[in-house]
Design a protein around this motif. Sequence first.
Motif, mmCIF file in Angstrom:
data_model
loop_
_atom_site.group_PDB
_atom_site.id
_atom_site.type_symbol
_atom_site.label_atom_id
_atom_site.label_comp_id
_atom_site.label_asym_id
_atom_site.label_seq_id
_atom_site.Cartn_x
_atom_site.Cartn_y
_atom_site.Cartn_z
ATOM 1 N N LEU A 76 0.866 -1.174 0.000
ATOM 2 C CA LEU A 76 0.000 0.000 0.000
ATOM 3 C C LEU A 76 0.902 1.222 0.000
ATOM 4 C CD1 LEU A 76 -2.687 1.508 0.315
ATOM 5 C CD2 LEU A 76 -2.508 1.149 2.769
ATOM 6 N N VAL A 77 0.888 1.945 -1.102
ATOM 7 C CA VAL A 77 1.724 3.135 -1.206
ATOM 8 C C VAL A 77 0.925 4.306 -0.671
ATOM 9 C CG1 VAL A 77 2.977 4.627 -2.783
ATOM 10 C CG2 VAL A 77 2.893 2.184 -3.209
ATOM 11 N N THR A 78 1.447 4.948 0.342
ATOM 12 C CA THR A 78 0.744 6.049 0.989
ATOM 13 C C THR A 78 1.571 7.311 0.906
ATOM 14 O OG1 THR A 78 1.737 5.719 3.154
ATOM 15 C CG2 THR A 78 -0.192 4.377 2.641
ATOM 16 N N ASN A 79 1.019 8.367 1.444
ATOM 17 C CA ASN A 79 1.741 9.625 1.517
ATOM 18 C C ASN A 79 2.513 9.749 2.824
ATOM 19 O OD1 ASN A 79 0.894 10.417 -0.970
ATOM 20 N ND2 ASN A 79 -0.838 11.591 -0.232
ATOM 21 N N ASN A 80 2.482 8.698 3.647
ATOM 22 C CA ASN A 80 3.257 8.706 4.886
ATOM 23 C C ASN A 80 4.736 8.633 4.529
ATOM 24 O OD1 ASN A 80 0.842 8.656 6.272
ATOM 25 N ND2 ASN A 80 0.825 6.440 6.436
ATOM 26 N N THR A 81 5.611 8.933 5.480
ATOM 27 C CA THR A 81 7.040 8.937 5.194
ATOM 28 C C THR A 81 7.586 7.529 5.018
ATOM 29 O OG1 THR A 81 7.505 9.024 7.562
ATOM 30 C CG2 THR A 81 7.448 11.120 6.356
ATOM 31 N N GLU A 82 6.972 6.537 5.664
ATOM 32 C CA GLU A 82 7.430 5.162 5.515
ATOM 33 C C GLU A 82 6.379 4.357 4.776
ATOM 34 O OE1 GLU A 82 8.150 3.772 9.490
ATOM 35 O OE2 GLU A 82 10.239 4.397 9.385
ATOM 36 N N GLU A 83 6.830 3.604 3.792
ATOM 37 C CA GLU A 83 5.937 2.738 3.046
ATOM 38 C C GLU A 83 6.038 1.343 3.630
ATOM 39 O OE1 GLU A 83 4.078 4.276 1.063
ATOM 40 O OE2 GLU A 83 5.215 6.114 0.838
ATOM 41 N N LYS A 84 4.867 0.693 3.779
ATOM 42 C CA LYS A 84 4.844 -0.624 4.396
ATOM 43 C C LYS A 84 4.130 -1.619 3.508
ATOM 44 C CE LYS A 84 4.950 1.351 9.000
ATOM 45 N NZ LYS A 84 4.349 1.433 10.312
ATOM 46 N N ILE A 99 7.946 1.619 -7.076
ATOM 47 C CA ILE A 99 6.487 1.714 -7.027
ATOM 48 C C ILE A 99 6.040 3.107 -7.459
ATOM 49 C CG2 ILE A 99 4.493 1.747 -5.472
ATOM 50 C CD1 ILE A 99 5.957 -0.490 -3.878
ATOM 51 N N THR A 100 6.715 4.123 -6.951
ATOM 52 C CA THR A 100 6.381 5.501 -7.306
ATOM 53 C C THR A 100 6.560 5.727 -8.800
ATOM 54 O OG1 THR A 100 7.059 6.237 -5.109
ATOM 55 C CG2 THR A 100 6.905 7.928 -6.809
ATOM 56 N N ASP A 101 7.650 5.196 -9.353
ATOM 57 C CA ASP A 101 7.899 5.323 -10.788
ATOM 58 C C ASP A 101 6.805 4.625 -11.595
ATOM 59 O OD1 ASP A 101 9.535 6.013 -13.135
ATOM 60 O OD2 ASP A 101 9.839 3.837 -13.273
ATOM 61 N N LEU A 102 6.436 3.438 -11.178
ATOM 62 C CA LEU A 102 5.374 2.706 -11.885
ATOM 63 C C LEU A 102 4.043 3.442 -11.804
ATOM 64 C CD1 LEU A 102 6.163 -0.994 -10.919
ATOM 65 C CD2 LEU A 102 6.370 0.060 -13.177
ATOM 66 N N GLU A 103 3.748 3.990 -10.637
ATOM 67 C CA GLU A 103 2.510 4.754 -10.494
ATOM 68 C C GLU A 103 2.530 5.986 -11.384
ATOM 69 O OE1 GLU A 103 2.357 5.437 -6.290
ATOM 70 O OE2 GLU A 103 0.990 3.752 -5.986
ATOM 71 N N HIS A 104 3.681 6.635 -11.444
ATOM 72 C CA HIS A 104 3.822 7.820 -12.302
ATOM 73 C C HIS A 104 3.623 7.425 -13.770
ATOM 74 C CE1 HIS A 104 5.216 11.667 -13.780
ATOM 75 N NE2 HIS A 104 6.104 11.043 -14.529
ATOM 76 N N ARG A 105 4.247 6.321 -14.167
ATOM 77 C CA ARG A 105 4.091 5.859 -15.554
ATOM 78 C C ARG A 105 2.649 5.473 -15.847
ATOM 79 N NH1 ARG A 105 9.318 2.913 -17.721
ATOM 80 N NH2 ARG A 105 10.896 4.030 -16.552
ATOM 81 N N ALA A 106 1.999 4.835 -14.883
ATOM 82 C CA ALA A 106 0.594 4.461 -15.061
ATOM 83 C C ALA A 106 -0.272 5.703 -15.213
ATOM 84 C CB ALA A 106 0.118 3.609 -13.889
ATOM 85 N N ALA A 107 0.009 6.727 -14.416
ATOM 86 C CA ALA A 107 -0.756 7.969 -14.513
ATOM 87 C C ALA A 107 -0.549 8.627 -15.875
ATOM 88 C CB ALA A 107 -0.350 8.927 -13.390
ATOM 89 N N LEU A 108 0.692 8.623 -16.365
ATOM 90 C CA LEU A 108 0.963 9.178 -17.695
ATOM 91 C C LEU A 108 0.235 8.382 -18.774
ATOM 92 C CD1 LEU A 108 4.790 10.005 -17.485
ATOM 93 C CD2 LEU A 108 2.874 11.619 -17.489
ATOM 94 N N TYR A 109 0.256 7.057 -18.620
ATOM 95 C CA TYR A 109 -0.437 6.196 -19.574
ATOM 96 C C TYR A 109 -1.927 6.522 -19.584
ATOM 97 C CZ TYR A 109 -2.601 2.089 -21.607
ATOM 98 O OH TYR A 109 -3.369 1.263 -22.365
ATOM 99 N N GLU A 110 -2.511 6.646 -18.399
ATOM 100 C CA GLU A 110 -3.932 6.964 -18.297
ATOM 101 C C GLU A 110 -4.229 8.313 -18.947
ATOM 102 O OE1 GLU A 110 -6.590 5.178 -17.290
ATOM 103 O OE2 GLU A 110 -5.137 3.548 -17.217
ATOM 104 N N LYS A 111 -3.349 9.288 -18.716
ATOM 105 C CA LYS A 111 -3.541 10.615 -19.301
ATOM 106 C C LYS A 111 -3.498 10.528 -20.822
ATOM 107 C CE LYS A 111 -1.642 15.282 -19.327
ATOM 108 N NZ LYS A 111 -0.563 16.147 -18.907
ATOM 109 N N LYS A 112 -2.517 9.794 -21.343
ATOM 110 C CA LYS A 112 -2.406 9.631 -22.798
ATOM 111 C C LYS A 112 -3.597 8.864 -23.354
ATOM 112 C CE LYS A 112 1.361 11.856 -23.525
ATOM 113 N NZ LYS A 112 1.311 13.126 -24.232
#
Length: 161
Positions: A76-84, A99-112
């Motif tokens: 579960l990727v959260t906005n907390n300082t530690e990811e668990k 995970i952050t990179d994949l989420e960013h890429r997924a968001a870009l993909y969705e936008k496109k």
Amino acid sequence: MTRLRELYDVLYEEGLVNKQQDFSDAVGISRPVISQLLLGKRPLLEKHVRKICRAYPFVNKDWLLTGNGAMITGALVTNNTEEKDLQGNVLPEEDVAKITDLEHRAALYEKKALEVKQLYDQLSDSYRVLSEKEEEISKLQAAIREKDSTISTLRQQIAHQ
């Protein structure tokens, strides 16, 4: 309480959403529809679940649809300082970065994907307008042919008089 409401509450608690509009923007479902879904006034459809799982890949699709299994799968990727992870173990920074990179890429993909859909819709609308104009032109051409025939008939009648 609906399963979607339970999920929304977890996302809120983890700092991933601050209000319904955040959730709406993330999943690509209008805020009024999100509100109805959260209140249970509208059924949660598979198309909604697909959008939610695309925006939040850690959500268990089966749980959201049927209630079977765990709500959250994987980390579960959260906005907390530690990811668990699910067991509460702190994830290494390199895993969080991936995970952050994949989420960013997924968001870009969705936008496109949304941009492509919008272009397709515009093209479809243009094709519809073009078809309508072609039909109008065809009707005008038929009317012109009819008038030409009438003029030709009148000329012949005048010539025979």
